[in-house]
Design a protein around this motif. Structure first.
Motif, PDB file in Angstrom:
ATOM      1  N   ILE A 220      43.876  50.000  54.398  1.00  0.00           N
ATOM      2  CA  ILE A 220      44.811  50.312  53.309  1.00  0.00           C
ATOM      3  C   ILE A 220      44.879  49.154  52.316  1.00  0.00           C
ATOM      4  O   ILE A 220      44.843  49.357  51.095  1.00  0.00           O
ATOM      5  N   GLU A 221      44.966  47.930  52.847  1.00  0.00           N
ATOM      6  CA  GLU A 221      45.017  46.760  51.964  1.00  0.00           C
ATOM      7  C   GLU A 221      43.723  46.609  51.164  1.00  0.00           C
ATOM      8  O   GLU A 221      43.754  46.266  49.975  1.00  0.00           O
ATOM      9  N   SER A 222      42.578  46.871  51.810  1.00  0.00           N
ATOM     10  CA  SER A 222      41.309  46.791  51.095  1.00  0.00           C
ATOM     11  C   SER A 222      41.235  47.829  49.986  1.00  0.00           C
ATOM     12  O   SER A 222      40.759  47.538  48.876  1.00  0.00           O
ATOM     13  N   ARG A 223      41.727  49.051  50.273  1.00  0.00           N
ATOM     14  CA  ARG A 223      41.730  50.090  49.255  1.00  0.00           C
ATOM     15  C   ARG A 223      42.646  49.718  48.099  1.00  0.00           C
ATOM     16  O   ARG A 223      42.322  49.951  46.925  1.00  0.00           O
ATOM     17  N   ARG A 224      43.792  49.124  48.414  1.00  0.00           N
ATOM     18  CA  ARG A 224      44.711  48.701  47.355  1.00  0.00           C
ATOM     19  C   ARG A 224      44.104  47.591  46.502  1.00  0.00           C
ATOM     20  O   ARG A 224      44.264  47.588  45.272  1.00  0.00           O
ATOM     21  N   ARG A 225      43.391  46.652  47.146  1.00  0.00           N
ATOM     22  CA  ARG A 225      42.741  45.587  46.371  1.00  0.00           C
ATOM     23  C   ARG A 225      41.686  46.156  45.438  1.00  0.00           C
ATOM     24  O   ARG A 225      41.561  45.724  44.287  1.00  0.00           O
ATOM     25  N   ASP A 226      40.951  47.149  45.921  1.00  0.00           N
ATOM     26  CA  ASP A 226      39.949  47.791  45.065  1.00  0.00           C
ATOM     27  C   ASP A 226      40.614  48.494  43.880  1.00  0.00           C
ATOM     28  O   ASP A 226      40.104  48.450  42.747  1.00  0.00           O
ATOM     29  N   GLU A 227      41.758  49.156  44.170  1.00  0.00           N
ATOM     30  CA  GLU A 227      42.462  49.841  43.091  1.00  0.00           C
ATOM     31  C   GLU A 227      42.996  48.835  42.068  1.00  0.00           C
ATOM     32  O   GLU A 227      42.926  49.086  40.851  1.00  0.00           O
ATOM     33  N   PHE A 228      43.519  47.703  42.548  1.00  0.00           N
ATOM     34  CA  PHE A 228      44.016  46.668  41.627  1.00  0.00           C
ATOM     35  C   PHE A 228      42.872  46.111  40.776  1.00  0.00           C
ATOM     36  O   PHE A 228      43.037  45.875  39.567  1.00  0.00           O
ATOM     37  N   ARG A 229      41.702  45.884  41.398  1.00  0.00           N
ATOM     38  CA  ARG A 229      40.553  45.388  40.634  1.00  0.00           C
ATOM     39  C   ARG A 229      40.141  46.399  39.563  1.00  0.00           C
ATOM     40  O   ARG A 229      39.792  46.022  38.431  1.00  0.00           O
ATOM     41  N   GLU A 230      40.180  47.676  39.930  1.00  0.00           N
ATOM     42  CA  GLU A 230      39.826  48.710  38.950  1.00  0.00           C
ATOM     43  C   GLU A 230      40.816  48.737  37.799  1.00  0.00           C
ATOM     44  O   GLU A 230      40.435  48.864  36.629  1.00  0.00           O
ATOM     45  N   ILE A 231      42.118  48.603  38.142  1.00  0.00           N
ATOM     46  CA  ILE A 231      43.142  48.585  37.092  1.00  0.00           C
ATOM     47  C   ILE A 231      42.965  47.365  36.201  1.00  0.00           C
ATOM     48  O   ILE A 231      43.065  47.453  34.961  1.00  0.00           O
ATOM     49  N   GLU A 232      42.700  46.208  36.798  1.00  0.00           N
ATOM     50  CA  GLU A 232      42.473  44.994  36.011  1.00  0.00           C
ATOM     51  C   GLU A 232      41.265  45.155  35.091  1.00  0.00           C
ATOM     52  O   GLU A 232      41.282  44.717  33.932  1.00  0.00           O
ATOM     53  N   ALA A 233      40.195  45.782  35.619  1.00  0.00           N
ATOM     54  CA  ALA A 233      39.012  45.992  34.786  1.00  0.00           C
ATOM     55  C   ALA A 233      39.342  46.903  33.608  1.00  0.00           C
ATOM     56  O   ALA A 233      38.890  46.667  32.471  1.00  0.00           O
ATOM     57  N   ARG A 234      40.127  47.950  33.866  1.00  0.00           N
ATOM     58  CA  ARG A 234      40.508  48.853  32.783  1.00  0.00           C
ATOM     59  C   ARG A 234      41.382  48.135  31.747  1.00  0.00           C
ATOM     60  O   ARG A 234      41.208  48.334  30.537  1.00  0.00           O
ATOM     61  N   ILE A 235      42.313  47.323  32.228  1.00  0.00           N
ATOM     62  CA  ILE A 235      43.182  46.575  31.306  1.00  0.00           C
ATOM     63  C   ILE A 235      42.344  45.613  30.464  1.00  0.00           C
ATOM     64  O   ILE A 235      42.551  45.475  29.251  1.00  0.00           O
ATOM     65  N   SER A 236      41.382  44.956  31.112  1.00  0.00           N
ATOM     66  CA  SER A 236      40.496  44.047  30.367  1.00  0.00           C
ATOM     67  C   SER A 236      39.709  44.805  29.306  1.00  0.00           C
ATOM     68  O   SER A 236      39.540  44.337  28.160  1.00  0.00           O
ATOM     69  N   GLY A 237      39.242  46.013  29.641  1.00  0.00           N
ATOM     70  CA  GLY A 237      38.521  46.814  28.672  1.00  0.00           C
ATOM     71  C   GLY A 237      39.390  47.220  27.503  1.00  0.00           C
ATOM     72  O   GLY A 237      38.954  47.197  26.336  1.00  0.00           O
ATOM     73  N   VAL A 238      40.647  47.582  27.823  1.00  0.00           N
ATOM     74  CA  VAL A 238      41.584  47.954  26.755  1.00  0.00           C
ATOM     75  C   VAL A 238      41.865  46.752  25.853  1.00  0.00           C
ATOM     76  O   VAL A 238      41.925  46.874  24.615  1.00  0.00           O
ATOM     77  N   GLU A 239      42.043  45.580  26.473  1.00  0.00           N
ATOM     78  CA  GLU A 239      42.298  44.382  25.672  1.00  0.00           C
ATOM     79  C   GLU A 239      41.122  44.065  24.758  1.00  0.00           C
ATOM     80  O   GLU A 239      41.303  43.681  23.589  1.00  0.00           O
ATOM     81  N   GLU A 240      39.903  44.209  25.270  1.00  0.00           N
ATOM     82  CA  GLU A 240      38.728  43.956  24.431  1.00  0.00           C
ATOM     83  C   GLU A 240      38.666  44.927  23.252  1.00  0.00           C
ATOM     84  O   GLU A 240      38.332  44.552  22.129  1.00  0.00           O
ATOM     85  N   ARG A 241      38.987  46.200  23.529  1.00  0.00           N
ATOM     86  CA  ARG A 241      38.994  47.178  22.433  1.00  0.00           C
ATOM     87  C   ARG A 241      40.054  46.843  21.390  1.00  0.00           C
ATOM     88  O   ARG A 241      39.830  46.960  20.181  1.00  0.00           O
ATOM     89  N   LEU A 242      41.243  46.419  21.870  1.00  0.00           N
ATOM     90  CA  LEU A 242      42.315  46.056  20.940  1.00  0.00           C
ATOM     91  C   LEU A 242      41.903  44.861  20.080  1.00  0.00           C
ATOM     92  O   LEU A 242      42.204  44.815  18.873  1.00  0.00           O
ATOM     93  N   GLU A 243      41.225  43.901  20.690  1.00  0.00           N
ATOM     94  CA  GLU A 243      40.768  42.745  19.921  1.00  0.00           C
ATOM     95  C   GLU A 243      39.766  43.152  18.849  1.00  0.00           C
ATOM     96  O   GLU A 243      39.806  42.666  17.709  1.00  0.00           O
TER      97      GLU A 243
END
Length: 256
Positions: A220-243
């Motif tokens: 469960i913890e490993s799955r949550r870490r993967d989900e957090f990494r995916e969310i962080e990657a998406r946020i980073s992508g959104v930030e790059e687009r905003l820039e």
């Protein structure tokens, strides 16, 4: 639906292994010790049922259906010999065939144990179960040998089996008591063996359960870490687009 099928399969494996083990025990005892007529008939029916279950189990598993011991373990020798052909119960031929069948049953347990066998090997639960079965097997015979000549309460092997079962399960009705020193010593060993086997079974089951829960928590913890990494990657992508959008707006404001 899959959970239900998995649960039913495990339940069948548990019942199957219990029937096989009981059948092997009953066949071995019937070869060397006298059994009452009713008990022997129960052994014949038990062996017939176990033989049918083994045959079905082998035929439905392609990986083991061609084993050489399939006809041996699936043959109900007592039913064929005594019930159909009228061979005497204590025939040496039947005794030899059933002893060989007991060896085949041990092989069948190894071949067909499935997920239950894997769980017992992984959890080391087999040590406690093996000790429990060994105590019943050895001390029913020993108690019968030392007590039956002098104890009026132990006339048949079934009496000895009843005494050992009620002692190892700590029930202790008191209807059968040993009268010899070796018989009393046997009872003491059975009592301590009951404590030891219960402790082994409880410790093994608890350890395996905790290990399973720990593994599930880690998944469960490993799955949550993967989900957090995916969310962080998406946020980073959104930030790059905003820039990039801000840069484009800045260039538009400056004009040509």
């Amino acid at each position: 639906m899959k959970d239900l099928q998995s649960g039913l399969r495990v339940l069948f494996e548990v019942v199957f292994l219990a029937v096989l083990g009981l059948d092997g025990f009953a066949l071995f005892i019937s070869v060397f010790l006298p059994l009452q007529s009713g008990t022997f008939q129960a052994v014949v029916l038990l062996d017939l049922a176990a033989s049918a279950m083994v045959l079905v189990a082998y035929l439905t598993r392609p990986g083991v259906r061609d084993r050489w011991n399939v006809p041996l373990v699936a043959a109900p020798f007592y039913f064929i010999g005594v019930t159909i052909l009228g061979v005497p119960q204590h025939s040496p031929i039947l005794a030899a065939l059933n002893l060989v069948k007991v060896a085949g049953i041990l092989m069948a347990v190894r071949d067909l144990a499935g997920s239950v066998g894997e769980f017992m090997r992984r959890s080391r639960l087999g040590y406690g179960v093996g000790l429990f079965i060994s105590v019943i097997f050895v001390f029913t015979i020993l108690f019968y040998i030392v007590e039956s000549p002098v104890n009026p309460l132990v006339v048949t092997y079934e009496d000895s089996l009843w005494y050992v079962l009620q002692t190892i399960t700590t029930v202790g009705y008191g209807d059968i008591v040993p009268v010899t020193s070796l018989g009393r010593f046997t009872g003491m060993v059975i009592m301590f063996s009951a404590i030891a086997s219960t402790s082994l079974i409880t410790a093994s089951a608890t350890s395996t359960l905790l290990e399973t829960l720990r593994g599930e928590q880690e998944r469960i913890e490993s799955r949550r870490r993967d989900e957090f990494r995916e969310i962080e990657a998406r946020i980073s992508g959104v930030e790059e687009r905003l820039e990039r959008i801000e840069e484009m707006l800045g260039e538009l404001r400056k004009g040509p």
